[in-house]
Design a protein around this motif. Structure first.
Motif: not given
Ligand code: TK8
Length: 308
Positions: A46-48, A64-66, A119-124, A143-145, A183-185
């Protein structure tokens, strides 16, 4: 040189277009010597996890997402504040300007080089149980965050039962109904096929997440200056292509998600205003961790853009 780049999303995500453009650019600039080799769908973790491998010098690059990195760089939490940006133009101005440089400088002391912001983007919000048109509708929804205390706080504040989870586990958890929603773009909901396991989509645009095009500082410092320059320049070529495709695909993804049977809820402006007001205390609760200076610098970019 083979440069491995880790991604959590799939290759048909707009990051795939950015990586293809960056690969081509690097090949041209290095006479074919620098090759990008991309891995998709969390194949390298994963990202981390991937970011920690960069810090250890065992992996070259990650997109990676921030949000999952706030444990390493708390100031990155500024991007997780709810309803921070109104549109992509504001995000670009903040990320591609002085503020973006200021944040990138916070990464080098922890062994990371940010080549550019994608850009990952605006989340919904999506879920499998019921239409969500108001904050009250979120009550009791599991809800998963992302693994991020600001997102946890925001969704708990909105009444949801928020639970942190790495992206790679989300699809299976939705499928088994261990969680109700996430929630994601739109482009991620589309390219990660979440419409197969989610019935309802609420267009909340409740946060904008940047992607960092990160490189291992250990490995970066070992490169020749012209190689370092090629990486930065080509990551910007990739960034522009990725953003272009992301913004083009966003509208197409909404049409596709409806065609795939998702019930879409447009949140009424009055309800969005209520959600904004309800989550405003999140800013207060996290400003110390993020750093008032960081928040002030970001607002200093947004204020003139909003005519304030
Ligand atoms: C993908 C993630 C993803 C992020 C999440 O590695 O974890 O929901 O939006 O895009 O970075």
């Amino acid at each position: 040189r083979t440069i491995r780049v880790s991604n959590g999303i799939n290759q048909d995500h707009p990051v795939g277009n950015g990586v293809a453009k960056m690969t081509q650019c690097l090949a041209e600039k290095s006479g074919g010597k620098m090759k990008l080799r991309a891995f998709w769908g969390n194949a390298l973790g994963g990202d981390l996890q991937a970011t920690q491998a960069l810090r250890g010098g065992t992996l070259e690059m990650v997109i990676t997402s921030t949000s999952p990195l706030v444990g390493i760089i708390p100031a990155l939490g500024v991007f997780d504040l709810p309803f921070l940006f109104n549109n992509e133009k504001e995000a670009d101005a903040v990320l591609d300007g002085e503020f973006g440089k200021y944040m990138a400088e916070k990464l080098t002391p922890v062994g990371l080089v940010n080549l550019s912001y994608w850009e990952n983007g605006f989340r919904n919000l999506t879920n499998s149980r019921k239409p969500v048109a108001t904050a009250a509708d979120m009550s009791g929804l599991k809800v998963r965050v992302m693994q991020n205390n600001i997102f946890l706080d925001s969704f708990k504040t909105l009444g949801a039962n928020a639970t942190p989870m790495s992206f790679g586990e989300v699809y299976a958890a939705l499928e088994t109904r261990a969680i109700d929603g996430q929630e994601n773009p739109l482009v991620t909901i589309d390219t990660s096929k979440m419409y197969e396991v989610q019935k309802h989509l609420s267009l909340t645009r409740h946060a904008y997440t940047p992607f960092l095009a990160l490189y291992s500082k250990k490995l970066y410092d070992a490169l020749a200056p012209e190689e370092q320059k090629a990486l930065v320049d080509c990551s910007i070529v990739g960034r522009d292509e990725q953003r272009r495709v992301s913004r083009d695909l966003t509208d197409k993804s909404l049409v596709k998600l409806k065609k795939e049977g998702m019930q879409v809820v447009e949140i009424a402006p009055a309800e969005l205003a209520k959600m904004r007001a309800a989550t405003a205390p999140v800013y207060e609760r996290h400003k110390a961790t993020i750093g008032q200076d960081t928040i002030d610098r970001l607002q200093a970019v947004l204020k003139p853009m909003r005519g304030n």
